[in-house]
Design a protein around this motif. Sequence first.
Motif, PDB file in Angstrom:
ATOM      1  N   SER A  41       0.852  -1.189   0.000  1.00  0.00           N
ATOM      2  CA  SER A  41       0.000   0.000   0.000  1.00  0.00           C
ATOM      3  C   SER A  41       0.883   1.233   0.000  1.00  0.00           C
ATOM      4  CB  SER A  41      -0.845   0.043   1.275  1.00  0.00           C
ATOM      5  OG  SER A  41      -1.842  -0.920   1.260  1.00  0.00           O
ATOM      6  N   ALA A  42       0.253   2.378  -0.073  1.00  0.00           N
ATOM      7  CA  ALA A  42       0.943   3.639   0.141  1.00  0.00           C
ATOM      8  C   ALA A  42       1.310   3.745   1.622  1.00  0.00           C
ATOM      9  CB  ALA A  42       0.032   4.797  -0.243  1.00  0.00           C
ATOM     10  N   THR A  47      -2.437   8.326   1.079  1.00  0.00           N
ATOM     11  CA  THR A  47      -3.576   8.423   0.160  1.00  0.00           C
ATOM     12  C   THR A  47      -4.507   9.570   0.588  1.00  0.00           C
ATOM     13  OG1 THR A  47      -3.387   6.049  -0.176  1.00  0.00           O
ATOM     14  CG2 THR A  47      -5.388   7.080  -0.993  1.00  0.00           C
ATOM     15  N   GLU A  74       1.460   4.433  -3.855  1.00  0.00           N
ATOM     16  CA  GLU A  74       1.989   3.074  -3.894  1.00  0.00           C
ATOM     17  C   GLU A  74       3.300   3.002  -4.677  1.00  0.00           C
ATOM     18  OE1 GLU A  74      -1.205   3.648  -3.536  1.00  0.00           O
ATOM     19  OE2 GLU A  74      -1.851   2.156  -2.072  1.00  0.00           O
ATOM     20  N   PHE A 136      -3.603  -1.585  -5.471  1.00  0.00           N
ATOM     21  CA  PHE A 136      -4.659  -0.573  -5.568  1.00  0.00           C
ATOM     22  C   PHE A 136      -4.808   0.004  -6.967  1.00  0.00           C
ATOM     23  CE2 PHE A 136      -5.190   4.200  -4.334  1.00  0.00           C
ATOM     24  CZ  PHE A 136      -6.566   4.148  -4.160  1.00  0.00           C
ATOM     25  N   ARG A 150     -10.849   2.374  -2.078  1.00  0.00           N
ATOM     26  CA  ARG A 150     -10.059   2.410  -0.847  1.00  0.00           C
ATOM     27  C   ARG A 150      -9.857   1.000  -0.294  1.00  0.00           C
ATOM     28  NH1 ARG A 150      -8.986   7.377   1.366  1.00  0.00           N
ATOM     29  NH2 ARG A 150      -7.197   6.179   2.104  1.00  0.00           N
ATOM     30  N   GLY A 151      -8.653   0.746   0.170  1.00  0.00           N
ATOM     31  CA  GLY A 151      -8.341  -0.592   0.682  1.00  0.00           C
ATOM     32  C   GLY A 151      -8.060  -1.590  -0.422  1.00  0.00           C
ATOM     33  N   GLY A 152      -7.942  -1.100  -1.660  1.00  0.00           N
ATOM     34  CA  GLY A 152      -7.864  -1.979  -2.826  1.00  0.00           C
ATOM     35  C   GLY A 152      -6.592  -2.807  -2.966  1.00  0.00           C
ATOM     36  N   SER A 153      -5.570  -2.505  -2.182  1.00  0.00           N
ATOM     37  CA  SER A 153      -4.344  -3.307  -2.284  1.00  0.00           C
ATOM     38  C   SER A 153      -4.589  -4.764  -1.888  1.00  0.00           C
ATOM     39  CB  SER A 153      -3.243  -2.728  -1.402  1.00  0.00           C
ATOM     40  OG  SER A 153      -2.928  -1.433  -1.825  1.00  0.00           O
ATOM     41  N   ASP A 154      -5.514  -4.994  -0.986  1.00  0.00           N
ATOM     42  CA  ASP A 154      -5.866  -6.374  -0.628  1.00  0.00           C
ATOM     43  C   ASP A 154      -6.341  -7.126  -1.870  1.00  0.00           C
ATOM     44  OD1 ASP A 154      -5.406  -5.765   2.035  1.00  0.00           O
ATOM     45  OD2 ASP A 154      -7.521  -5.427   2.513  1.00  0.00           O
TER      46      ASP A 154
END
Length: 408
Positions: A41-42, A47, A74, A136, A150-154
């Motif tokens: 993530s960042a 962010t 990121e 993300f 938001r939270g898209g790195s998962d």
Amino acid sequence: MALLVQKFGGTSVGSVDRIEKVAEKVRKFRDQGDDIVVVVSAMSGETNRLISLANEIMEEPTAREMDVLVSTGEQVTIALLCMALHKRGVAARSYTGPQVRILTDDSHTKARILDIDNHNIQADLSAGRVVVVAGFQGVDESGNITTLGRGGSDTTAVALAAALKADECQIYTDVDGVYTTDPRVVDSARRLDTITFEEMLEMASLGSKVLQIRSVEFAGKYNVPLRVLHSFQEGPGTLITIEDDDNMEQPIVSGIAFNRDEAKLTIAGVPDIPGVASKILKPVSDANIEVDMIVQNVGADNHTDFTFTVHRNDFKKAQAILVRLSEELEAKEVKGDDKIAKVSIVGVGMRSHAGVASKMFEALSVEGINIQMISTSEIKVSVVIDEKYLELAVRSLHSAFELSEKPA
Ligand code: ASP
Ligand code: MG
């Protein structure tokens, strides 16, 4: 030897010091011979910082430029992490989402992944490199940068794990796993060794914010074993996986989820005739208000009360819609309560056991807690109660279902 996708969230890469620690951790896995793809993530807060810069210029910048902006967070982390790996003698290469070619649709700021070209990554892995990918973000057909919400790195991590057929997707974060309930409410809440995708979806959508919900859906769909672990503490974490048919010891209830941000509305004394429910809910959904629970009774003299719950933020808006409707429907009155909470027991074991709901209601009645609404699914029973009893309800249910004790 395994192929692992390891995702580190914002707090885990929140400073140069932490990025060095993450590099140290990755090096250890690498030394054991595992192939590693890292998704980051960042750095924490970044962010949000970027979004507020944009908002200093204008309130609603175009979504396309927003994505160009927020995707930079990121990109900083992947480069720094690679440098920290190089410093430790670990061969590594970084890629942004577009460089990998994580292809998405063109819904800027909430894009969905359509396809991943994994041949760059495969080539690096074969050459013995660690691959570090920016979470993300992706790219659409026309080459525009997109982001996944938001939270898209998962979701990036799970999608890469699916595309690479990784042995496990490990989500490193600031908690050491998924708990039977929020440990801030129940001291004796216990870390679960395993939980099913379905249970995790219920827990996550009900407010246990460990993972982006979409990543769990994705992992379930492609059967990617997903593990939540603490970034800097040793421990097995929680494995999210498919239901194990052979597991006779499956607990009936796995966890208790709750949500404070609810509100309830009732339109009383509406005609009990076909079409009324849709007349009530159509304008609500047209106003983009999400309705959760709905209750309608068989009423007296062809009239009935219609009750539903919405997010607390939408309470005033929904109330205004009902007041307008009440004239048209000649309803008796519109009532509302925005001090309610929802508590749910969740467990796949409920499918094969009777009496779970009644045990729940019994535990609440012992505490004198009034149940205002009930809804059930195959693996969940939810109740709406007065918000002031929320913590008491969660604690009494946690003990009634003996969730502090590890199942034999
Ligand atoms: N940096 C993005 C966010 O803060 C994505 C992520 O962290 O997963 O939402
Ligand atoms: Mg996150």
